[in-house]
Write a protein that holds these residues in place. Structure first.
Motif, PDB file in Angstrom:
ATOM      1  N   TYR A  40      84.076  43.538  98.772  1.00 53.22           N
ATOM      2  CA  TYR A  40      83.053  44.580  98.844  1.00 53.22           C
ATOM      3  C   TYR A  40      83.645  45.968  98.607  1.00 53.22           C
ATOM      4  O   TYR A  40      83.008  46.827  97.988  1.00 53.22           O
ATOM      5  CB  TYR A  40      82.303  44.522 100.170  1.00 53.22           C
ATOM      6  N   ASN A  41      84.853  46.204  99.101  1.00 52.83           N
ATOM      7  CA  ASN A  41      85.504  47.490  98.850  1.00 52.83           C
ATOM      8  C   ASN A  41      85.826  47.663  97.371  1.00 52.83           C
ATOM      9  O   ASN A  41      85.697  48.766  96.829  1.00 52.83           O
ATOM     10  CB  ASN A  41      86.776  47.626  99.687  1.00 52.83           C
ATOM     11  N   THR A  42      86.226  46.585  96.704  1.00 53.56           N
ATOM     12  CA  THR A  42      86.514  46.658  95.268  1.00 53.56           C
ATOM     13  C   THR A  42      85.258  47.007  94.485  1.00 53.56           C
ATOM     14  O   THR A  42      85.280  47.853  93.586  1.00 53.56           O
ATOM     15  CB  THR A  42      87.096  45.311  94.766  1.00 53.56           C
ATOM     16  N   ILE A  43      84.143  46.396  94.838  1.00 54.72           N
ATOM     17  CA  ILE A  43      82.857  46.702  94.188  1.00 54.72           C
ATOM     18  C   ILE A  43      82.494  48.173  94.421  1.00 54.72           C
ATOM     19  O   ILE A  43      82.103  48.881  93.498  1.00 54.72           O
ATOM     20  CB  ILE A  43      81.730  45.796  94.749  1.00 54.72           C
ATOM     21  N   ALA A  44      82.619  48.622  95.657  1.00 50.61           N
ATOM     22  CA  ALA A  44      82.282  50.014  95.993  1.00 50.61           C
ATOM     23  C   ALA A  44      83.179  50.992  95.244  1.00 50.61           C
ATOM     24  O   ALA A  44      82.713  52.048  94.802  1.00 50.61           O
ATOM     25  CB  ALA A  44      82.402  50.229  97.499  1.00 50.61           C
ATOM     26  N   GLN A  45      84.440  50.632  95.069  1.00 50.17           N
ATOM     27  CA  GLN A  45      85.364  51.509  94.343  1.00 50.17           C
ATOM     28  C   GLN A  45      84.997  51.600  92.865  1.00 50.17           C
ATOM     29  O   GLN A  45      85.035  52.673  92.278  1.00 50.17           O
ATOM     30  CB  GLN A  45      86.802  51.010  94.510  1.00 50.17           C
ATOM     31  N   LYS A  46      84.631  50.484  92.280  1.00 50.03           N
ATOM     32  CA  LYS A  46      84.327  50.461  90.840  1.00 50.03           C
ATOM     33  C   LYS A  46      82.982  51.100  90.512  1.00 50.03           C
ATOM     34  O   LYS A  46      82.860  51.848  89.561  1.00 50.03           O
ATOM     35  CB  LYS A  46      84.368  49.032  90.313  1.00 50.03           C
ATOM     36  N   PHE A  48      80.653  52.714  92.843  1.00 49.87           N
ATOM     37  CA  PHE A  48      80.181  53.858  93.622  1.00 49.87           C
ATOM     38  C   PHE A  48      81.262  54.912  93.833  1.00 49.87           C
ATOM     39  O   PHE A  48      81.113  55.825  94.633  1.00 49.87           O
ATOM     40  CB  PHE A  48      79.633  53.393  94.974  1.00 49.87           C
ATOM     41  N   LYS A  49      82.366  54.759  93.099  1.00 51.00           N
ATOM     42  CA  LYS A  49      83.468  55.728  93.134  1.00 51.00           C
ATOM     43  C   LYS A  49      84.006  55.970  94.546  1.00 51.00           C
ATOM     44  O   LYS A  49      84.342  57.085  94.919  1.00 51.00           O
ATOM     45  CB  LYS A  49      83.047  57.069  92.517  1.00 51.00           C
ATOM     46  N   ARG A  50      84.062  54.913  95.336  1.00 52.60           N
ATOM     47  CA  ARG A  50      84.643  55.010  96.681  1.00 52.60           C
ATOM     48  C   ARG A  50      86.160  55.042  96.562  1.00 52.60           C
ATOM     49  O   ARG A  50      86.733  54.422  95.678  1.00 52.60           O
ATOM     50  CB  ARG A  50      84.224  53.814  97.545  1.00 52.60           C
ATOM     51  N   PRO A  51      86.826  55.738  97.472  1.00 54.19           N
ATOM     52  CA  PRO A  51      88.285  55.854  97.380  1.00 54.19           C
ATOM     53  C   PRO A  51      89.000  54.556  97.758  1.00 54.19           C
ATOM     54  O   PRO A  51      88.496  53.767  98.555  1.00 54.19           O
ATOM     55  CB  PRO A  51      88.622  56.955  98.387  1.00 54.19           C
TER      56      PRO A  51
END
Length: 119
Positions: A40-46, A48-51
């Motif tokens: 889920y963090n990988t998806i958010a990073q790609k 939603f530009k999450r750090p």
């Protein structure tokens, strides 16, 4: 007849930092670096530009406690240092310290060297 389990005193537990990177900021407070991993963090990073990394800044009490976690001192000993260093920390010191360590443990910031997790 069942044997009673020996009751462990939470304050006798010895915490150790669980492989987290940290440093002191310009104000002398601890800043812990956490890598945001997992699906889920990988998806958010790609999308939603999450750090990739989060930086958690501790207050003066949290900094004092964090710097005392060395794998040798018990929670009780850390509490004594906190109480002697910051006079304002004396109110309900051990109740708050126990809650703080349970949060640190549940989020994977610390592990305990003696005994298992209290849940």
């Amino acid at each position: 007849m069942k044997k009673k389990k020996k009751q462990e005193n939470y304050l006798d537990r010895i915490p150790e930092i669980n492989d987290k990177k940290w440093e002191l900021d310009e104000n002398g407070l601890v800043e812990v670096t956490v890598e945001n991993t997992g699906f889920y963090n990988t998806i958010a990073q790609k999308f939603f530009k999450r750090p990739r990394y989060s930086f958690i800044k501790l207050d003066k009490y949290g900094t004092c406690v964090w710097q005392q976690i060395d794998g040798k001192k018990t929670i009780y000993e850390i509490g004594q240092i906190l109480k002697n260093t910051h006079k304002g920390a004396a109110d309900q010191l051990y109740e708050r310290l126990a809650s703080y360590f349970k949060i640190l443990e549940s989020n994977g910031y610390v592990v305990f060297l003696n005994g298992s997790s209290d849940k």
